[in-house]
Design a protein around this motif. Structure first.
Motif, PDB file in Angstrom:
ATOM      1  N   VAL A   1      -0.019   2.801   2.483  1.00 29.44           N
ATOM      2  CA  VAL A   1      -1.013   2.557   1.429  1.00 29.44           C
ATOM      3  C   VAL A   1      -0.458   1.601   0.373  1.00 29.44           C
ATOM      4  CG1 VAL A   1      -2.379   3.626  -0.410  1.00 29.44           C
ATOM      5  CG2 VAL A   1      -2.119   4.799   1.784  1.00 29.44           C
ATOM      6  N   THR A   2       0.696   1.941  -0.199  1.00 31.51           N
ATOM      7  CA  THR A   2       1.301   1.144  -1.266  1.00 31.51           C
ATOM      8  C   THR A   2       1.738  -0.215  -0.737  1.00 31.51           C
ATOM      9  OG1 THR A   2       2.037   3.116  -2.431  1.00 31.51           O
ATOM     10  CG2 THR A   2       3.211   1.072  -2.928  1.00 31.51           C
ATOM     11  N   LYS A   3       1.495  -1.250  -1.510  1.00 26.50           N
ATOM     12  CA  LYS A   3       1.901  -2.618  -1.155  1.00 26.50           C
ATOM     13  C   LYS A   3       2.857  -3.128  -2.216  1.00 26.50           C
ATOM     14  CE  LYS A   3      -0.879  -2.583   2.320  1.00 26.50           C
ATOM     15  NZ  LYS A   3      -0.328  -2.164   3.593  1.00 26.50           N
ATOM     16  N   ILE A   4       3.910  -3.828  -1.778  1.00 23.42           N
ATOM     17  CA  ILE A   4       4.900  -4.382  -2.699  1.00 23.42           C
ATOM     18  C   ILE A   4       4.983  -5.887  -2.467  1.00 23.42           C
ATOM     19  CG2 ILE A   4       7.304  -4.346  -3.451  1.00 23.42           C
ATOM     20  CD1 ILE A   4       7.383  -1.401  -2.593  1.00 23.42           C
ATOM     21  N   LEU A   5       4.696  -6.644  -3.538  1.00 24.27           N
ATOM     22  CA  LEU A   5       4.577  -8.092  -3.470  1.00 24.27           C
ATOM     23  C   LEU A   5       5.568  -8.747  -4.426  1.00 24.27           C
ATOM     24  CD1 LEU A   5       0.708  -8.062  -4.041  1.00 24.27           C
ATOM     25  CD2 LEU A   5       1.842  -7.856  -1.845  1.00 24.27           C
ATOM     26  N   PHE A   6       5.831 -10.035  -4.189  1.00 26.63           N
ATOM     27  CA  PHE A   6       6.629 -10.828  -5.121  1.00 26.63           C
ATOM     28  C   PHE A   6       5.864 -12.096  -5.429  1.00 26.63           C
ATOM     29  CE2 PHE A   6       9.678 -14.109  -6.264  1.00 26.63           C
ATOM     30  CZ  PHE A   6      10.391 -13.471  -7.275  1.00 26.63           C
ATOM     31  N   ALA A   7       5.606 -12.324  -6.725  1.00 26.18           N
ATOM     32  CA  ALA A   7       4.929 -13.540  -7.178  1.00 26.18           C
ATOM     33  C   ALA A   7       5.919 -14.387  -7.961  1.00 26.18           C
ATOM     34  CB  ALA A   7       3.733 -13.192  -8.057  1.00 26.18           C
TER      35      ALA A   7
END
Length: 156
Positions: free
Chosen positions: A9-15
């Motif tokens: 469910v949880t999403k981890i992104l880098f911007a």
């Protein structure tokens, strides 16, 4: 209240960048961020801790406390190492700045539970072990400012 498992469910992104000074990303910034969810083996930190202040007084043997300064917990992501590319080593090299976006309840538009941490990569190193496990890379992050917590994923 429905309970759920963060895995899946949880999403981890880098911007690389977020234009808003309050760290609220646009939908374009969220969708353009690198989604590292599938490559992550472990998450540590990414929370705020308070350094409470003791306030004893002569009227009682009980020592009361008041809230003090906030600080970020030591934070890191452990990635699975790729045997053909060095994407993690390059994209998250020591000194790299950007934003870790954690969409705790998924990244669909208008979903609550989005946290945005302004970060600088403090270290990026392989974890070498003789144990029977997949090769990994540990990336430690310095959280450089107060994060935006519990925001809503932006809609179009």
């Amino acid at each position: 209240m429905a309970r759920f498992n963060r895995k899946g469910v949880t999403k981890i992104l880098f911007a690389d960048t977020i234009a808003d000074t309050g760290y609220m990303p646009t939908l374009v910034e969220v969708t353009g961020a690198e989604d590292y969810t599938k490559a992550i083996a472990a998450v540590d930190g990414f929370s705020i801790e308070n350094q409470e202040i003791d306030t004893p007084d002569m009227d009682s043997t009980f020592v009361a406390k008041i809230p003090g300064d906030d600080s970020a917990a030591d934070s890191s992501l452990t990635f699975y190492e790729d045997d053909t590319t060095d994407d993690i080593e390059t994209a998250l090299a020591k000194g790299t700045t950007g934003f870790i976006i954690i969409c705790r309840k998924g990244k669909a538009a208008s979903t609550a539970g989005m946290d945005v941490y302004p970060v600088r990569v403090a270290s990026n190193s392989a974890t070498i072990t003789a144990d029977n496990e997949a090769a990994k890379i540990a990336v430690r992050f310095s959280i450089t400012d107060r994060p935006l917590l519990n925001a809503t994923v932006p809609a179009a």
